[in-house]
Design a protein around this motif. Structure first.
Motif, PDB file in Angstrom:
ATOM      1  N   ASN A   1      -1.791  -0.215   7.174  1.00  0.00           N
ATOM      2  CA  ASN A   1      -0.834  -0.963   7.759  1.00  0.00           C
ATOM      3  C   ASN A   1      -0.466  -2.470   6.355  1.00  0.00           C
ATOM      4  O   ASN A   1      -0.420  -3.625   6.124  1.00  0.00           O
TER       5      ASN A   1
ATOM      6  N   ARG B   1      -0.978 -14.776   3.527  1.00  0.00           N
ATOM      7  CA  ARG B   1      -2.589 -13.386   4.906  1.00  0.00           C
ATOM      8  C   ARG B   1      -1.714 -14.000   5.835  1.00  0.00           C
ATOM      9  O   ARG B   1      -1.751 -12.750   7.118  1.00  0.00           O
TER      10      ARG B   1
ATOM     11  N   ARG C   1       2.766  -6.978   9.428  1.00  0.00           N
ATOM     12  CA  ARG C   1       2.302  -5.968   9.288  1.00  0.00           C
ATOM     13  C   ARG C   1       2.717  -5.730  11.089  1.00  0.00           C
ATOM     14  O   ARG C   1       2.588  -4.815  11.522  1.00  0.00           O
TER      15      ARG C   1
ATOM     16  N   PHE D   1     -15.300   3.399   7.505  1.00  0.00           N
ATOM     17  CA  PHE D   1     -14.112   4.346   6.686  1.00  0.00           C
ATOM     18  C   PHE D   1     -13.958   4.259   5.347  1.00  0.00           C
ATOM     19  O   PHE D   1     -12.525   4.215   5.203  1.00  0.00           O
TER      20      PHE D   1
ATOM     21  N   TYR E   1     -12.151  -2.985  -3.480  1.00  0.00           N
ATOM     22  CA  TYR E   1     -12.560  -2.610  -1.863  1.00  0.00           C
ATOM     23  C   TYR E   1     -14.120  -2.534  -2.133  1.00  0.00           C
ATOM     24  O   TYR E   1     -15.146  -2.263  -0.580  1.00  0.00           O
TER      25      TYR E   1
ATOM     26  N   VAL F   1      -4.455   0.301  11.806  1.00  0.00           N
ATOM     27  CA  VAL F   1      -5.215  -0.344  10.865  1.00  0.00           C
ATOM     28  C   VAL F   1      -5.004   0.257   9.735  1.00  0.00           C
ATOM     29  O   VAL F   1      -5.909  -0.552   8.450  1.00  0.00           O
TER      30      VAL F   1
ATOM     31  N   THR G   1      -5.290  -7.894  10.712  1.00  0.00           N
ATOM     32  CA  THR G   1      -5.414  -6.968   9.925  1.00  0.00           C
ATOM     33  C   THR G   1      -4.916  -5.513  10.781  1.00  0.00           C
ATOM     34  O   THR G   1      -4.489  -4.457  10.252  1.00  0.00           O
TER      35      THR G   1
ATOM     36  N   LEU H   1     -10.592   4.820   3.328  1.00  0.00           N
ATOM     37  CA  LEU H   1      -9.567   3.430   2.931  1.00  0.00           C
ATOM     38  C   LEU H   1      -9.932   4.207   0.901  1.00  0.00           C
ATOM     39  O   LEU H   1      -8.626   3.977   1.116  1.00  0.00           O
TER      40      LEU H   1
ATOM     41  N   HIS I   1     -16.378  -3.383   1.270  1.00  0.00           N
ATOM     42  CA  HIS I   1     -15.787  -2.495   2.510  1.00  0.00           C
ATOM     43  C   HIS I   1     -17.263  -1.504   2.451  1.00  0.00           C
ATOM     44  O   HIS I   1     -17.371  -0.477   2.937  1.00  0.00           O
TER      45      HIS I   1
ATOM     46  N   LYS J   1       0.957  -1.400   0.262  1.00  0.00           N
ATOM     47  CA  LYS J   1       0.055  -0.048  -0.154  1.00  0.00           C
ATOM     48  C   LYS J   1       1.078   1.361  -0.060  1.00  0.00           C
ATOM     49  O   LYS J   1       2.087   0.970   0.080  1.00  0.00           O
TER      50      LYS J   1
HETATM   51  P1  DAT Z   1      -7.007  -7.291   5.706  1.00  0.00           P
HETATM   52  O1  DAT Z   1      -7.094  -6.106   4.491  1.00  0.00           O
HETATM   53  O2  DAT Z   1      -6.605  -7.481   6.707  1.00  0.00           O
HETATM   54  O3  DAT Z   1      -7.490  -8.156   4.310  1.00  0.00           O
HETATM   55  P2  DAT Z   1     -10.480  -6.071   5.419  1.00  0.00           P
HETATM   56  O4  DAT Z   1     -10.813  -6.693   4.716  1.00  0.00           O
HETATM   57  O5  DAT Z   1     -11.504  -6.550   6.779  1.00  0.00           O
HETATM   58  O6  DAT Z   1      -8.812  -6.650   5.579  1.00  0.00           O
HETATM   59  O7  DAT Z   1      -9.870  -4.614   5.075  1.00  0.00           O
HETATM   60  C1  DAT Z   1      -9.467  -3.166   4.427  1.00  0.00           C
HETATM   61  C2  DAT Z   1      -9.078  -2.596   4.907  1.00  0.00           C
HETATM   62  O8  DAT Z   1      -9.976  -1.357   5.626  1.00  0.00           O
HETATM   63  C3  DAT Z   1      -8.236  -3.116   5.767  1.00  0.00           C
HETATM   64  O9  DAT Z   1      -6.736  -3.667   5.708  1.00  0.00           O
HETATM   65  C4  DAT Z   1      -7.476  -1.870   6.736  1.00  0.00           C
HETATM   66  C5  DAT Z   1      -9.094  -1.099   6.029  1.00  0.00           C
HETATM   67  N1  DAT Z   1     -10.112  -0.752   7.437  1.00  0.00           N
HETATM   68  C6  DAT Z   1     -10.743  -2.491   7.820  1.00  0.00           C
HETATM   69  N2  DAT Z   1     -10.738  -2.386   8.855  1.00  0.00           N
HETATM   70  C7  DAT Z   1     -10.909  -0.836   9.681  1.00  0.00           C
HETATM   71  C8  DAT Z   1     -10.981   0.036  10.585  1.00  0.00           C
HETATM   72  N3  DAT Z   1     -12.387  -0.671  11.311  1.00  0.00           N
HETATM   73  N4  DAT Z   1     -10.878   1.452  11.110  1.00  0.00           N
HETATM   74  C9  DAT Z   1     -10.047   1.677   9.855  1.00  0.00           C
HETATM   75  N5  DAT Z   1      -9.599   1.114   9.009  1.00  0.00           N
HETATM   76  C10 DAT Z   1     -10.471  -0.401   8.893  1.00  0.00           C
END
Ligand code: DAT
Ligand code: MG
Length: 147
Positions: free
Chosen positions: A112, A85, A102, A57, A49, A109, A91, A61, A52, A9
């Motif tokens: 990361n 992973r 990480r 967030f 993404y 977070v 995460t 993001l 999400h 990233k």
């Molecule tokens: P990962 O990157 O481990 O697959 P994820 O798919 O749940 O995790 O989330 C994608 C990204 O979003 C993660 O790397 C960082 C951000 N993120 C996740 N949860 C968050 C939170 N609670 N607050 C802020 N950013 C968050």
């Protein structure tokens, strides 16, 4: 052979961690089959993404991932999706074990360091989203029979 999508990233690129991260996956025995340093459009970030989209967030993001170049990669190997992973760590870097990427290099977070596909379906989806035809190579390494 199993493939996964990994991405350093913008924070990892700024902090000169591309080499360290590539080195860890090389040393593990995985094979790099695609890579590019690139700026990410908002459209690509939102698509990447998409799962999400409803999270609070999501805007931050997308801002973060588009804030500077990322290093996008495709790696290949036995169980590469789940092993990568594990090598990335949890995460939230506060929960990530030492020895993971990480756990060793991040504290928040929001920043990361690395993304990695979390399943076979997401790996296929993300490789096709980030890499065009001809950008993922197939080549032999003679060392492969020892891994
Ligand atoms: P990962 O990157 O481990 O697959 P994820 O798919 O749940 O995790 O989330 C994608 C990204 O979003 C993660 O790397 C960082 C951000 N993120 C996740 N949860 C968050 C939170 N609670 N607050 C802020 N950013 C968050
Ligand atoms: Mg994820």
């Amino acid at each position: 052979m199993e493939k996964t999508f990994l991405m350093v990233k913008p924070d990892g690129v700024q902090r000169n961690l591309i080499g360290e991260i590539v080195s860890r996956f090389e040393q593990k025995g995985f094979q790099l089959v695609g890579a590019k340093l690139m700026n990410v459009s908002r459209e690509l970030a939102e698509e990447h993404y998409a799962e999400h989209k409803e999270r609070p967030f999501f805007g931050e993001l997308v801002d973060f991932i588009t804030s500077g170049p990322v290093f996008a990669m495709v790696w290949q190997g036995n169980n590469v999706i789940s092993t990568a992973r594990s090598m990335m760590g949890k995460t939230n870097p506060a929960d990530a074990a030492s020895g993971t990427i990480r756990g060793d290099f991040a504290t928040s977070v929001g920043m990361n360091i690395i993304h990695g596909s979390d399943s076979l379906e997401s790996a296929e989806r993300e490789i096709n989203l980030w890499f065009g035809e001809g950008e993922v190579l197939s080549y032999e390494k003679t060392i492969q029979r020892w891994i």
